[in-house]
Design an enzyme around this catalytic site. Structure first.
Site, PDB file in Angstrom:
ATOM      1  N   GLN A 104      54.370  65.532  37.566  1.00  0.00           N
ATOM      2  CA  GLN A 104      53.551  64.484  38.196  1.00  0.00           C
ATOM      3  C   GLN A 104      53.864  64.423  39.686  1.00  0.00           C
ATOM      4  OE1 GLN A 104      53.675  60.685  35.573  1.00  0.00           O
ATOM      5  NE2 GLN A 104      55.362  61.956  34.883  1.00  0.00           N
ATOM      6  N   ASN A 105      54.855  65.192  40.118  1.00  0.00           N
ATOM      7  CA  ASN A 105      55.293  65.100  41.507  1.00  0.00           C
ATOM      8  C   ASN A 105      54.389  65.907  42.427  1.00  0.00           C
ATOM      9  OD1 ASN A 105      57.311  63.645  40.378  1.00  0.00           O
ATOM     10  ND2 ASN A 105      58.873  65.232  40.572  1.00  0.00           N
ATOM     11  N   ASP A 107      55.610  66.804  45.493  1.00  0.00           N
ATOM     12  CA  ASP A 107      56.531  67.219  46.562  1.00  0.00           C
ATOM     13  C   ASP A 107      56.752  68.727  46.652  1.00  0.00           C
ATOM     14  OD1 ASP A 107      58.337  67.736  44.434  1.00  0.00           O
ATOM     15  OD2 ASP A 107      59.350  65.807  44.675  1.00  0.00           O
ATOM     16  N   HIS A 122      49.200  65.700  39.609  1.00  0.00           N
ATOM     17  CA  HIS A 122      48.782  64.710  40.608  1.00  0.00           C
ATOM     18  C   HIS A 122      48.569  65.326  41.995  1.00  0.00           C
ATOM     19  CE1 HIS A 122      50.602  61.247  37.968  1.00  0.00           C
ATOM     20  NE2 HIS A 122      49.478  61.725  37.491  1.00  0.00           N
TER      21      HIS A 122
HETATM   22  P1  OAD Z   1      58.551  56.214  38.536  1.00  0.00           P
HETATM   23  O1  OAD Z   1      59.075  55.740  39.844  1.00  0.00           O
HETATM   24  O2  OAD Z   1      57.595  55.337  37.813  1.00  0.00           O
HETATM   25  O3  OAD Z   1      59.767  56.494  37.555  1.00  0.00           O
HETATM   26  C1  OAD Z   1      60.896  57.235  37.958  1.00  0.00           C
HETATM   27  C2  OAD Z   1      61.807  57.386  36.768  1.00  0.00           C
HETATM   28  O4  OAD Z   1      62.879  58.230  37.141  1.00  0.00           O
HETATM   29  C3  OAD Z   1      62.436  56.063  36.279  1.00  0.00           C
HETATM   30  O5  OAD Z   1      62.258  55.963  34.867  1.00  0.00           O
HETATM   31  C4  OAD Z   1      63.914  56.229  36.623  1.00  0.00           C
HETATM   32  O6  OAD Z   1      64.777  55.595  35.676  1.00  0.00           O
HETATM   33  C5  OAD Z   1      64.080  57.728  36.580  1.00  0.00           C
HETATM   34  N1  OAD Z   1      65.198  58.269  37.386  1.00  0.00           N
HETATM   35  C6  OAD Z   1      65.740  57.772  38.518  1.00  0.00           C
HETATM   36  N2  OAD Z   1      66.727  58.559  38.972  1.00  0.00           N
HETATM   37  C7  OAD Z   1      66.821  59.597  38.099  1.00  0.00           C
HETATM   38  C8  OAD Z   1      67.652  60.765  38.005  1.00  0.00           C
HETATM   39  N3  OAD Z   1      68.578  61.025  38.919  1.00  0.00           N
HETATM   40  N4  OAD Z   1      67.455  61.605  36.959  1.00  0.00           N
HETATM   41  C9  OAD Z   1      66.499  61.346  36.026  1.00  0.00           C
HETATM   42  N5  OAD Z   1      65.698  60.264  36.067  1.00  0.00           N
HETATM   43  C10 OAD Z   1      65.845  59.408  37.077  1.00  0.00           C
HETATM   44  O7  OAD Z   1      57.945  57.684  38.784  1.00  0.00           O
HETATM   45  P2  OAD Z   1      56.930  58.517  37.861  1.00  0.00           P
HETATM   46  O8  OAD Z   1      57.179  58.288  36.424  1.00  0.00           O
HETATM   47  O9  OAD Z   1      56.961  59.915  38.365  1.00  0.00           O
HETATM   48  O10 OAD Z   1      51.334  58.851  40.810  1.00  0.00           O
HETATM   49  O11 OAD Z   1      55.555  57.864  38.270  1.00  0.00           O
HETATM   50  C11 OAD Z   1      54.361  58.405  37.787  1.00  0.00           C
HETATM   51  C12 OAD Z   1      53.270  58.349  38.830  1.00  0.00           C
HETATM   52  O12 OAD Z   1      53.144  57.026  39.352  1.00  0.00           O
HETATM   53  C13 OAD Z   1      53.538  59.185  40.064  1.00  0.00           C
HETATM   54  O13 OAD Z   1      53.182  60.536  39.901  1.00  0.00           O
HETATM   55  C14 OAD Z   1      52.685  58.516  41.101  1.00  0.00           C
HETATM   56  C15 OAD Z   1      52.971  57.076  40.781  1.00  0.00           C
HETATM   57  O14 OAD Z   1      51.988  56.165  41.124  1.00  0.00           O
HETATM   58  C16 OAD Z   1      50.479  59.097  41.777  1.00  0.00           C
HETATM   59  O15 OAD Z   1      50.764  59.005  42.957  1.00  0.00           O
HETATM   60  C17 OAD Z   1      49.132  59.532  41.290  1.00  0.00           C
END
Ligand code: OAD
Length: 252
Positions: A104-105, A107, A122
């Site tokens: 979903q990243n 980057d 995305h």
């Molecule tokens: P989120 O910010 O919603 O979630 C990040 C997740 O990473 C959380 O569950 C954290 O607990 C976890 N996390 C943090 N540090 C970590 C580490 N070191 N190792 C493993 N996990 C860790 O991000 P996404 O789930 O990617 O969409 O969000 C989904 C989408 O929402 C993104 O692609 C973006 C956003 O709106 C768009 O821009 C279209």
């Protein structure tokens, strides 16, 4: 060095798997210093309002603000480097039989870490497309316009990322759904499992009989359904898992 507690059933399961599919979210890049979205304090959506920055309406209202916000994010990512979690996934691609990586990243850090096949659900921060024609634009003439203009139609350029209210690229989503349906093991890594349709992918895998492994320091809505939950940072867990499954002792 003490070994991380990776369940031996999971190691057996991964060694026996014909196809492994992984889905990553912002958490995998957190250890590279790229901010996540939903974490309190540090998440982008805690500091910025997505309605003002990540919707087509926001762009129509203030294209310069939106373009510059994405330019700032690009700059942060340029300064970041892939971390051991990204590198372990590139390693797994080399060692596992059939492997699909869905992210979903936006980057681009998976490719910089050496992953070749990446399904970017995305979009990508470093690509642009025409807001009017919705077609990719690779080069545009130098000018002071912010955002720059489409060399074909003169429309405004926008980042080639998926905004709220927009559909995902159809072919990429279909390929991701197929990779989920065909997986024996599905890894959900560093995602809050809140954003659809990405959040459906582990459930597609579960329905097709896959084991679902969640790697995340925090519980998510997926956690109660996961076959295995590894609570911790992906930069620590993934290298340990790759070493235990495909490292010296892992080779047959
Ligand atoms: P989120 O910010 O919603 O979630 C990040 C997740 O990473 C959380 O569950 C954290 O607990 C976890 N996390 C943090 N540090 C970590 C580490 N070191 N190792 C493993 N996990 C860790 O991000 P996404 O789930 O990617 O969409 O969000 C989904 C989408 O929402 C993104 O692609 C973006 C956003 O709106 C768009 O821009 C279209």
């Amino acid at each position: 060095m003490s070994e991380l507690p990776i369940p031996s059933e999971l190691i057996t399961c991964l060694r026996a798997a014909h196809r492994i599919t992984a889905l990553t979210g912002a958490g995998i890049s957190a250890e590279s210093g790229v901010p996540t979205f939903r974490e309190a304090q540090t998440g982008l959506w805690a500091r910025y309002n997505p309605e003002e920055l990540a919707t087509p309406e926001a762009f129509q209202r203030d294209p310069k603000l939106v373009w510059e916000w994405y330019a700032w994010r690009q700059e942060r990512v340029r300064q970041a480097k892939p971390n051991p979690g990204h590198l372990a996934l590139a390693d797994i691609e080399r060692h596992a039989g059939e492997f699909s990586l869905i992210t979903q990243n936006v980057d681009g850090l998976h490719r910089r870490a050496g992953s070749h096949q990446v399904l970017e659900l995305h979009g990508n921060l470093f690509r642009a497309k025409c807001f009017n024609e919705d077609r990719p634009v690779e080069n545009w003439p130098d000018s002071d316009d912010i955002p720059p203009r489409c060399p074909r139609c003169g429309g405004l350029l926008r980042p080639d990322v998926v905004w709220f209210g927009e559909s995902l690229p159809v072919a990429v989503l279909r390929a991701a759904e197929q990779a989920a349906a065909n997986a024996n093991v599905f890894l959900s890594i560093g995602t809050s499992s809140l954003v659809y349709p990405a959040a459906d992918l582990p459930f597609i895998a579960l329905k097709s009989g896959a084991a679902v492994v969640e790697i995340n320091p925090q519980p998510t809505p997926l956690s109660p359904h996961a076959t295995f939950s590894l609570n911790g940072a992906s930069g620590i867990i993934l290298p340990a898992l790759a070493a235990q499954v495909w490292g010296e002792q892992g080779h047959h």
